[in-house]
Write a protein that holds these residues in place. Structure first.
Motif, PDB file in Angstrom:
ATOM      1  N   LEU A 150       0.823  -1.205   0.000  1.00  0.00           N
ATOM      2  CA  LEU A 150       0.000   0.000   0.000  1.00  0.00           C
ATOM      3  C   LEU A 150       0.865   1.267   0.000  1.00  0.00           C
ATOM      4  O   LEU A 150       0.573   2.243  -0.710  1.00  0.00           O
ATOM      5  N   LEU A 151       1.935   1.274   0.781  1.00  0.00           N
ATOM      6  CA  LEU A 151       2.781   2.460   0.916  1.00  0.00           C
ATOM      7  C   LEU A 151       3.945   2.471  -0.069  1.00  0.00           C
ATOM      8  O   LEU A 151       4.718   3.424  -0.114  1.00  0.00           O
ATOM      9  N   SER A 152       4.076   1.375  -0.830  1.00  0.00           N
ATOM     10  CA  SER A 152       5.144   1.259  -1.841  1.00  0.00           C
ATOM     11  C   SER A 152       6.533   1.434  -1.237  1.00  0.00           C
ATOM     12  O   SER A 152       7.412   2.083  -1.823  1.00  0.00           O
ATOM     13  N   ARG A 153       6.722   0.887  -0.064  1.00  0.00           N
ATOM     14  CA  ARG A 153       8.031   0.946   0.597  1.00  0.00           C
ATOM     15  C   ARG A 153       8.053  -0.105   1.704  1.00  0.00           C
ATOM     16  O   ARG A 153       6.990  -0.537   2.171  1.00  0.00           O
ATOM     17  N   PRO A 154       9.253  -0.512   2.126  1.00  0.00           N
ATOM     18  CA  PRO A 154       9.324  -1.428   3.271  1.00  0.00           C
ATOM     19  C   PRO A 154       8.744  -0.770   4.513  1.00  0.00           C
ATOM     20  O   PRO A 154       8.938   0.422   4.749  1.00  0.00           O
ATOM     21  N   VAL A 155       8.026  -1.544   5.296  1.00  0.00           N
ATOM     22  CA  VAL A 155       7.380  -1.027   6.505  1.00  0.00           C
ATOM     23  C   VAL A 155       8.063  -1.634   7.720  1.00  0.00           C
ATOM     24  O   VAL A 155       8.301  -2.847   7.765  1.00  0.00           O
TER      25      VAL A 155
END
Length: 204
Positions: A150-155
């Motif tokens: 969803l955020l297009s990045r590692p969380v």
């Protein structure tokens, strides 16, 4: 909660379980319902037999010991929970995040209650922790994957645990208070927050 008193001379009709595989699952489902109503301490051969409408001896035949019954009920609940989880939709869209969560609670409250009973019981019985930990690691990982898409990045772990805690709190509140509409409203707000985080990332 107490079971209704049966009038003298009347007994609940007993269902015959003839298929070993299907019968075992039916007994495990009955075990989940027993624990959801009365906690793990109420899980006995007799209680499961009464809930399933079968003989006490059939439950003994399938599981052999109360510890085996508990272990298999936990494993069964974990499999059922993971298959019905509203996480890990795979779309990467905020609008799809945790869709079906409120409906999942509404359709399977006993399964959710069973998990919370196990969490509390695990404080007294550490031997339950490994399976519970495995279940929650699956939940944590699914939440993290969904958020990363969803955020297009590692969380990081902190954000994924924060979001999962919000979801679990909503499940618990709906389980206790009902109010499915409040759960849906809260999920809408959560999705808006996640959408804002995603937009901020795209604007960098």
């Amino acid at each position: 909660m107490t079971d209704p008193v049966q009038p003298a001379g009347e007994r609940r009709p007993r269902k015959r379980v003839t298929n070993y595989g299907a019968g075992r699952v039916a007994l495990l489902d009955a075990a989940v319902r027993v624990v959801a109503r009365g906690g793990l301490r109420k899980l006995t051969y007799r209680a499961v037999a009464e809930e399933a409408g079968v003989t006490h001896g059939l439950v003994v035949h399938h599981f052999g010991s109360r510890d085996a019954l508990i272990e298999e009920a936990v494993a069964h609940a974990i499999r059922s929970s993971l298959s019905s989880s509203a996480m890990d939709t795979g779309t990467g869209k905020a609008d799809d995040f945790a869709t079906g969560l409120a409906a999942m609670v509404e359709s399977g409250p006993d399964l959710q209650a069973f998990q919370y009973e196990l969490l509390l019981e695990a404080r007294r019985r550490p031997e339950l922790l490994p399976q519970l930990r495995a279940l929650y690691e699956e939940y944590f990982a699914a939440t993290r994957r969904d958020l990363s898409r969803l955020l297009s990045r590692p969380v990081d772990r902190g954000l994924s645990r924060l979001v999962f805690a919000a979801l679990e709190g909503l499940v618990l509140h709906q389980l206790v208070f009902g109010e499915q509409d409040v759960t849906e409203e809260a999920l809408t707000e959560l999705r808006d927050l996640l959408r804002t985080l995603a937009d901020e990332r795209d604007g960098d």
